[in-house]
Design a protein around this motif. Sequence first.
Motif, short mmCIF file in Angstrom:
data_model
loop_
_atom_site.label_atom_id
_atom_site.label_comp_id
_atom_site.label_asym_id
_atom_site.label_seq_id
_atom_site.Cartn_x
_atom_site.Cartn_y
_atom_site.Cartn_z
N VAL A 1 0.99 -1.25 -0.11
CA VAL A 1 0.22 0.02 -0.03
C VAL A 1 0.83 1.06 -0.05
O VAL A 1 0.44 2.27 -0.59
N ALA A 2 2.00 1.33 0.77
CA ALA A 2 2.95 2.51 0.71
C ALA A 2 3.52 2.72 -0.70
O ALA A 2 3.42 3.73 -1.04
N MET A 3 3.96 1.66 -1.11
CA MET A 3 4.51 2.07 -2.74
C MET A 3 3.62 2.21 -3.44
O MET A 3 3.63 3.28 -4.64
N SER A 4 2.37 1.74 -3.43
CA SER A 4 1.20 2.31 -4.42
C SER A 4 0.81 3.69 -4.42
O SER A 4 0.66 4.37 -5.25
N ALA A 5 0.82 3.90 -2.89
CA ALA A 5 0.60 5.54 -2.63
C ALA A 5 1.23 6.35 -3.26
O ALA A 5 1.09 7.39 -3.67
N ASN A 6 2.69 5.90 -2.96
CA ASN A 6 3.89 7.12 -3.40
C ASN A 6 3.72 7.15 -4.82
O ASN A 6 4.15 8.40 -5.40
N PHE A 7 3.13 6.29 -5.90
CA PHE A 7 3.32 6.47 -7.22
C PHE A 7 1.82 6.83 -7.73
O PHE A 7 1.83 7.44 -8.76
N SER A 8 0.61 6.75 -6.88
CA SER A 8 -0.58 7.20 -7.38
C SER A 8 -1.16 8.56 -7.07
O SER A 8 -1.94 8.99 -7.59
N THR A 9 -0.52 9.18 -5.66
CA THR A 9 -1.08 10.20 -5.32
C THR A 9 -0.88 11.37 -6.48
O THR A 9 -1.50 12.49 -6.31
N ILE A 10 0.01 11.14 -7.17
CA ILE A 10 0.21 12.39 -8.38
C ILE A 10 -1.04 12.70 -9.20
O ILE A 10 -1.20 13.59 -9.90
N PHE A 11 -1.77 11.36 -9.38
CA PHE A 11 -2.91 11.36 -10.01
C PHE A 11 -3.94 12.18 -9.39
O PHE A 11 -4.70 12.70 -10.26
N GLY A 12 -4.07 11.99 -8.24
CA GLY A 12 -4.99 12.95 -7.40
C GLY A 12 -4.72 14.46 -7.55
O GLY A 12 -5.58 15.02 -7.86
N ALA A 13 -3.28 14.70 -7.47
CA ALA A 13 -3.05 15.91 -7.78
C ALA A 13 -3.36 16.61 -9.08
O ALA A 13 -3.65 17.54 -9.35
N LEU A 14 -3.30 15.66 -10.11
CA LEU A 14 -3.49 16.01 -11.54
C LEU A 14 -4.82 16.18 -11.89
O LEU A 14 -5.14 17.27 -12.34
N PHE A 15 -5.71 15.53 -11.14
CA PHE A 15 -7.10 15.72 -11.10
C PHE A 15 -7.51 17.03 -10.66
O PHE A 15 -8.17 17.60 -11.28
N GLY A 16 -7.17 17.31 -9.51
CA GLY A 16 -7.37 18.50 -8.65
C GLY A 16 -7.21 19.68 -9.67
O GLY A 16 -7.84 20.59 -9.46
N ALA A 17 -5.93 19.85 -9.99
CA ALA A 17 -5.28 20.78 -10.82
C ALA A 17 -6.11 21.02 -12.29
O ALA A 17 -6.30 22.19 -12.25
N LEU A 18 -6.19 20.04 -12.87
CA LEU A 18 -7.12 20.11 -14.17
C LEU A 18 -8.51 20.44 -13.84
O LEU A 18 -9.11 20.95 -14.89
N SER A 19 -9.18 20.06 -12.63
CA SER A 19 -10.49 20.34 -12.28
C SER A 19 -10.62 22.20 -12.27
O SER A 19 -11.89 22.54 -12.56
N VAL A 20 -9.73 22.84 -12.07
CA VAL A 20 -9.74 24.23 -12.08
C VAL A 20 -8.92 24.71 -13.53
O VAL A 20 -9.74 25.43 -14.18
N ALA A 21 -7.77 24.24 -13.71
CA ALA A 21 -7.09 24.94 -14.83
C ALA A 21 -7.91 24.56 -16.13
O ALA A 21 -7.65 25.15 -17.30
N GLY A 22 -8.51 23.09 -16.17
CA GLY A 22 -9.18 22.85 -17.62
C GLY A 22 -10.36 23.80 -17.69
O GLY A 22 -10.83 24.11 -18.71
#
Length: 284
Positions: A60-81
Amino acid sequence: MGALIRAEFRKTFTTNLWWALLIPVAVIGFGAGWMGTTFVGIINSVQQLDRPVPLALLSVAMSANFSTIFGALFGALSVAGEYRNRTITTSFLTSNPRSAVLVAKLIAAAAIGAGYGLVNVLCASLGGLLGASQDLGNFGDIGDWLSVGGTCVLAMVLWTLLGVGFGALVANAVLAIILPLVYKFVVEFIFSMALVGSNVPGIGPYLPGAAGNGIVSNLAVPLFITAVAGPDEPDVPRVAFEVLHVFFGGHYGHPWWASLLTFLAYTAVFVAGGWWANQRRDIA
């Protein structure tokens, strides 16, 4: 406010962005779970252990380290888009005050981020379970598993909220994608390597990416060591912790709650910056 929040959810689920970014979260989670099992299997082949190996904690720790960036991208694009498509103009002109739109986006993004985190934990657990030949004992204590899984969901929520603030700050969809990826996987990696052997190595755990990863990893690694070593855990050499942190993120001796507070501060700074920029930006 309720109408604004409902509108944000409608915007989210009528576009492809949310599920397009959810797919890699699921795939990476499953793959990381599988690789985590393999890593633990190598250790077990070298030294047979007399107790189950809680591989799920590290997976779970490894998957979180690589997956959280997609949450950040979603948040950023929800506004910038929305700035790119100019759909945010109507929202700003029909809501009062303008900051209410950002609050609604933060609430909706937090809910989506929590969903991403849950998918990440479930897929990582499934991958670890299959890789371990369905040995449920390797998931360790249920309380430890729930604790690590909970921090994974929390980390994903905070990364998503940070992304909303960053997207509001830059208001550019291209930059909202490129800058987070380049920083997390290139800039911070280079900076972290430069800190090794320097006079200021203690800065590493307080970098944004390291702090975000440490929310999960700085909890998972000590729990894993304790579960495997048993009551003799204090005699485990430091190198064992450091090797696991290299593979699964975090820093030796740094508490997970310190990483949480550090990343929470970064999130607050970016959200405040996004709010400030939104209040002064022309929307025509």
